[in-house]
Design a protein around this motif. Structure first.
Motif, PDB file in Angstrom:
ATOM      1  N   ASP A 227      64.089  72.212  60.814  1.00  0.00           N
ATOM      2  CA  ASP A 227      63.683  73.287  61.724  1.00  0.00           C
ATOM      3  C   ASP A 227      62.408  72.906  62.462  1.00  0.00           C
ATOM      4  OD1 ASP A 227      65.751  75.193  61.092  1.00  0.00           O
ATOM      5  OD2 ASP A 227      64.748  75.522  59.177  1.00  0.00           O
ATOM      6  N   LEU A 228      61.523  72.230  61.775  1.00  0.00           N
ATOM      7  CA  LEU A 228      60.285  71.778  62.401  1.00  0.00           C
ATOM      8  C   LEU A 228      60.573  70.708  63.444  1.00  0.00           C
ATOM      9  CD1 LEU A 228      57.208  72.111  62.325  1.00  0.00           C
ATOM     10  CD2 LEU A 228      57.138  70.362  60.552  1.00  0.00           C
ATOM     11  N   LEU A 229      61.461  69.782  63.107  1.00  0.00           N
ATOM     12  CA  LEU A 229      61.804  68.707  64.033  1.00  0.00           C
ATOM     13  C   LEU A 229      62.556  69.226  65.252  1.00  0.00           C
ATOM     14  CD1 LEU A 229      62.890  66.049  61.395  1.00  0.00           C
ATOM     15  CD2 LEU A 229      60.809  66.012  62.770  1.00  0.00           C
ATOM     16  N   GLU A 230      63.260  70.345  65.094  1.00  0.00           N
ATOM     17  CA  GLU A 230      64.036  70.913  66.204  1.00  0.00           C
ATOM     18  C   GLU A 230      63.282  72.015  66.942  1.00  0.00           C
ATOM     19  OE1 GLU A 230      67.575  72.235  64.273  1.00  0.00           O
ATOM     20  OE2 GLU A 230      68.332  70.198  63.888  1.00  0.00           O
ATOM     21  N   ALA A 231      62.034  72.265  66.560  1.00  0.00           N
ATOM     22  CA  ALA A 231      61.251  73.333  67.180  1.00  0.00           C
ATOM     23  C   ALA A 231      60.834  72.971  68.603  1.00  0.00           C
ATOM     24  CB  ALA A 231      60.006  73.610  66.338  1.00  0.00           C
ATOM     25  N   ASP A 232      60.551  73.999  69.380  1.00  0.00           N
ATOM     26  CA  ASP A 232      60.043  73.788  70.742  1.00  0.00           C
ATOM     27  C   ASP A 232      58.557  73.425  70.712  1.00  0.00           C
ATOM     28  OD1 ASP A 232      62.550  74.528  71.813  1.00  0.00           O
ATOM     29  OD2 ASP A 232      62.003  76.648  71.694  1.00  0.00           O
ATOM     30  N   GLU A 233      57.851  73.958  69.737  1.00  0.00           N
ATOM     31  CA  GLU A 233      56.441  73.650  69.543  1.00  0.00           C
ATOM     32  C   GLU A 233      56.052  74.072  68.133  1.00  0.00           C
ATOM     33  OE1 GLU A 233      53.756  76.522  71.738  1.00  0.00           O
ATOM     34  OE2 GLU A 233      55.607  76.873  72.865  1.00  0.00           O
ATOM     35  N   ALA A 234      54.897  73.623  67.671  1.00  0.00           N
ATOM     36  CA  ALA A 234      54.448  73.966  66.323  1.00  0.00           C
ATOM     37  C   ALA A 234      52.928  73.849  66.263  1.00  0.00           C
ATOM     38  CB  ALA A 234      55.094  73.051  65.287  1.00  0.00           C
ATOM     39  N   PHE A 235      52.355  74.493  65.247  1.00  0.00           N
ATOM     40  CA  PHE A 235      50.924  74.362  65.021  1.00  0.00           C
ATOM     41  C   PHE A 235      50.603  74.668  63.567  1.00  0.00           C
ATOM     42  CE2 PHE A 235      51.598  78.697  66.677  1.00  0.00           C
ATOM     43  CZ  PHE A 235      50.942  79.493  65.734  1.00  0.00           C
ATOM     44  N   VAL A 236      49.412  74.272  63.143  1.00  0.00           N
ATOM     45  CA  VAL A 236      48.936  74.572  61.788  1.00  0.00           C
ATOM     46  C   VAL A 236      47.642  75.368  61.909  1.00  0.00           C
ATOM     47  CG1 VAL A 236      50.036  72.589  60.695  1.00  0.00           C
ATOM     48  CG2 VAL A 236      47.726  72.333  61.653  1.00  0.00           C
ATOM     49  N   THR A 237      47.309  76.098  60.851  1.00  0.00           N
ATOM     50  CA  THR A 237      46.128  76.966  60.887  1.00  0.00           C
ATOM     51  C   THR A 237      45.326  76.860  59.599  1.00  0.00           C
ATOM     52  OG1 THR A 237      47.276  78.891  59.924  1.00  0.00           O
ATOM     53  CG2 THR A 237      47.359  78.645  62.324  1.00  0.00           C
ATOM     54  N   ASN A 238      44.024  76.984  59.725  1.00  0.00           N
ATOM     55  CA  ASN A 238      43.153  77.267  58.590  1.00  0.00           C
ATOM     56  C   ASN A 238      41.828  77.789  59.116  1.00  0.00           C
ATOM     57  OD1 ASN A 238      41.427  75.058  59.175  1.00  0.00           O
ATOM     58  ND2 ASN A 238      42.351  73.747  57.630  1.00  0.00           N
ATOM     59  N   ALA A 239      40.930  78.144  58.203  1.00  0.00           N
ATOM     60  CA  ALA A 239      39.689  78.805  58.604  1.00  0.00           C
ATOM     61  C   ALA A 239      38.790  77.908  59.442  1.00  0.00           C
ATOM     62  CB  ALA A 239      38.938  79.277  57.360  1.00  0.00           C
ATOM     63  N   LEU A 240      38.857  76.595  59.228  1.00  0.00           N
ATOM     64  CA  LEU A 240      37.986  75.680  59.948  1.00  0.00           C
ATOM     65  C   LEU A 240      38.576  75.252  61.285  1.00  0.00           C
ATOM     66  CD1 LEU A 240      36.821  73.401  56.981  1.00  0.00           C
ATOM     67  CD2 LEU A 240      35.631  75.357  57.981  1.00  0.00           C
ATOM     68  N   LEU A 241      39.865  75.005  61.317  1.00  0.00           N
ATOM     69  CA  LEU A 241      40.520  74.516  62.532  1.00  0.00           C
ATOM     70  C   LEU A 241      40.909  75.633  63.485  1.00  0.00           C
ATOM     71  CD1 LEU A 241      42.972  71.961  60.865  1.00  0.00           C
ATOM     72  CD2 LEU A 241      40.887  71.387  62.127  1.00  0.00           C
TER      73      LEU A 241
END
Length: 288
Positions: free
Chosen positions: A224-238
């Motif tokens: 699903d990640l490889l077939e996604a249109d876009e993606a991102f990750v999150t945390n308190a610092l980034l």
């Protein structure tokens, strides 16, 4: 020579490198929890939400917050002042060892990623592993698997390790939560997959609702990640960091997508007032 200090069991002590290393999650082998926060212009972002999550973790582990951490906001302010910091990363820790419960606050300089890094995005590497299962996922000091996964990812030239559980489900990053976009709908792994109920993750979901974006917690596979249109990750610092490649393959166009850019802007402007809203409701449909 300027000395750095940390807060340990109610006292201000010199932050010697050996002590700092011994208080690192995954190095410190003890029953306990920790929280990492970002300080901008002397203010810790979403402090109340982080403290609520820490309290939930302590309840799961049958621990209590020691009296030495009775005034955490004041302790942080004092540490920032004595360490001459206005922009920093803060780590708050509570653990049980040697028959007692201990507490520490560490502040360290933090330099946010550059505009170019956000433009290029992270490269992720798939890895097997997940956090130890508890009734409620907690930010535990049992962190060795995450440290090792990130070490291997960086050694291979990647920015983040993307963890897959024993069921083949996409769970989280070694230090982040994962989101993907498909057909203008935002998806993130549900809490029941084993991912941490991240404070920034919840802020993104609330921001998405404010922006009237369709979003849902959904069981996801690596494909699903490889077939996604876009993606991102999150945390308190980034905050929100675009995820543009997995292994050798680009996600979508290989560049930050429009939904990611809109959410990054929205999160900067969004008045993030989070309550105790991380619960099993989000394992079902969040917004449609």
């Amino acid at each position: 020579m300027f000395k750095k200090f940390l807060w340990l069991d109610g006292e201000m002590v010199e932050a010697k490198p050996s002590l700092l290393k011994s208080l690192t999650p995954g190095v410190l082998r003890a029953k306990g929890v920790f929280e990492t926060m970002r300080v901008s212009n002397g203010k810790a972002a979403l402090l109340e939400a982080h403290l609520k999550r820490m309290s939930r973790g302590l309840n799961v582990l049958n621990l209590f917050r020691p009296k030495s951490l009775a005034a955490i906001p004041e302790n942080i302010s004092q540490l920032l002042k004595i360490n001459r910091l206005k922009n920093a990363r803060v780590r708050l820790m509570v653990w049980q060892k040697g028959g007692g419960v201990h507490g520490a606050i560490v502040v360290e300089p933090f330099k946010i990623p550059t505009a170019q890094q956000y433009k290029e995005g992270f490269k992720g590497m798939l890895a097997n592993g997940h956090r130890r299962q508890t009734p409620v996922p907690i930010k535990s000091l049992d962190y060795a698997i995450f440290r090792e996964s990130l070490r291997k990812a960086r050694a291979a030239g990647f920015d983040e390790a993307l963890l897959v559980n024993s069921k083949g489900e996409l769970v989280e990053g070694s230090r982040t939560n994962i989101f993907l976009v498909k057909d203008n709908c935002l998806f993130t792994p549900p809490i029941k997959s084993g991912c941490l109920p991240g404070v920034t993750r919840q802020a993104v979901l609330e921001c998405a609702r404010k922006l009237k974006l369709r979003c849902a917690a959904k069981t996801l596979k690596a494909r699903d990640l490889l077939e996604a249109d876009e993606a991102f990750v999150t945390n308190a610092l980034l905050g929100i960091m675009p995820l543009t490649r997995v292994g050798s393959k680009p996600i979508g166009t290989g560049k930050p997508g429009p939904v990611t850019r809109r959410l990054r802007l929205g999160l900067q402007e969004f008045p993030r007032r989070l309550g105790n809203s991380s619960n099993e409701k989000e394992n079902r449909k969040i917004h449609s």
